[in-house]
Write a protein that holds these residues in place. Structure first.
Motif, short mmCIF file in Angstrom:
data_model
loop_
_atom_site.label_atom_id
_atom_site.label_comp_id
_atom_site.label_asym_id
_atom_site.label_seq_id
_atom_site.Cartn_x
_atom_site.Cartn_y
_atom_site.Cartn_z
N GLN A 12 1.05 -0.96 0.04
CA GLN A 12 -0.03 0.05 0.16
C GLN A 12 0.79 1.29 0.16
O GLN A 12 1.45 1.09 0.56
N ALA A 13 0.39 2.43 -0.37
CA ALA A 13 1.27 3.36 -0.61
C ALA A 13 1.19 3.86 1.16
O ALA A 13 0.30 3.69 2.01
N GLY A 14 2.79 4.12 1.15
CA GLY A 14 3.24 4.65 2.32
C GLY A 14 4.05 3.83 2.90
O GLY A 14 4.46 3.34 4.10
N GLY A 15 3.71 2.49 1.96
CA GLY A 15 4.71 1.20 2.82
C GLY A 15 5.97 1.16 2.55
O GLY A 15 6.83 1.94 1.53
N SER A 16 6.45 0.13 2.98
CA SER A 16 8.40 -0.28 2.51
C SER A 16 8.43 -1.36 1.53
O SER A 16 7.32 -2.40 2.05
N LEU A 85 6.58 4.49 -0.05
CA LEU A 85 5.86 4.17 -1.76
C LEU A 85 4.65 4.99 -1.99
O LEU A 85 3.51 5.37 -0.79
N LYS A 86 5.19 5.65 -3.34
CA LYS A 86 4.10 6.37 -3.43
C LYS A 86 3.51 4.86 -4.93
O LYS A 86 4.31 4.31 -5.28
N GLN A 123 8.72 -7.02 -10.22
CA GLN A 123 7.76 -6.61 -9.97
C GLN A 123 7.53 -5.69 -9.29
O GLN A 123 7.10 -6.82 -7.56
N VAL A 124 6.71 -4.12 -8.51
CA VAL A 124 6.45 -3.56 -7.59
C VAL A 124 5.32 -2.59 -8.36
O VAL A 124 5.40 -2.05 -8.75
N THR A 125 4.63 -3.04 -6.74
CA THR A 125 3.33 -2.57 -7.37
C THR A 125 2.24 -2.15 -5.59
O THR A 125 2.54 -2.48 -4.51
N VAL A 126 2.35 -1.12 -6.02
CA VAL A 126 2.10 0.37 -4.89
C VAL A 126 0.85 1.29 -4.91
O VAL A 126 0.28 1.15 -6.61
#
Length: 128
Positions: A12-16, A85-86, A123-126
């Protein structure tokens, strides 16, 4: 030189997330190791790079203060710690390596063609 990237996922947004790239095939004392990313429909872009010998680093402006590149010389591994993360960080992330002349500034290693060796993407998905 073989590069194996791992660590991507959904966050989720804001996560790491922390990405890892393990290198093998030679010694890397005169190498730069970099991270690039490519979002759907966009060009591949530089994210961060590190000089293997002394750990000096350089980042693209959009990740400064949020991402940290580091290396573990004993494990031949480069990390990309991604915080705050955004959704716009969503992309396939690639690690890359290149022989790097010691007289050059690490800040010059921002172009994909400078890197001779590439790992598979992760893959990185935010999500927002």
């Amino acid at each position: 030189v073989q590069l194996q990237a791992s660590g991507g996922g959904l966050v989720q947004a804001g996560g790491s997330l922390r990405l890892s790239c393990t290198a093998s095939g030679r010694t890397f004392s005169n190498f730069a190791m970099g991270w690039f990313r490519q979002a759907p429909g966009k060009e591949r872009e530089f994210v961060a790079t590190i000089r293997w010998s002394d750990g000096s680093t350089y980042y693209t402006d959009s990740v400064k203060g949020r991402f940290t590149i580091s290396r573990d010389m004993a494990k031949n591994t480069v990390y990309l710690q991604m915080n705050s993360l955004k959704p716009e960080d969503t992309a396939v992330y690639y690690c890359a390596a290149s022989h790097f002349a010691s007289y050059r500034s690490i800040a010059t290693m921002t172009q994909g063609p400078e890197y001779a060796y590439w790992g598979q993407g992760t893959q990185v998905t935010v999500s927002s």
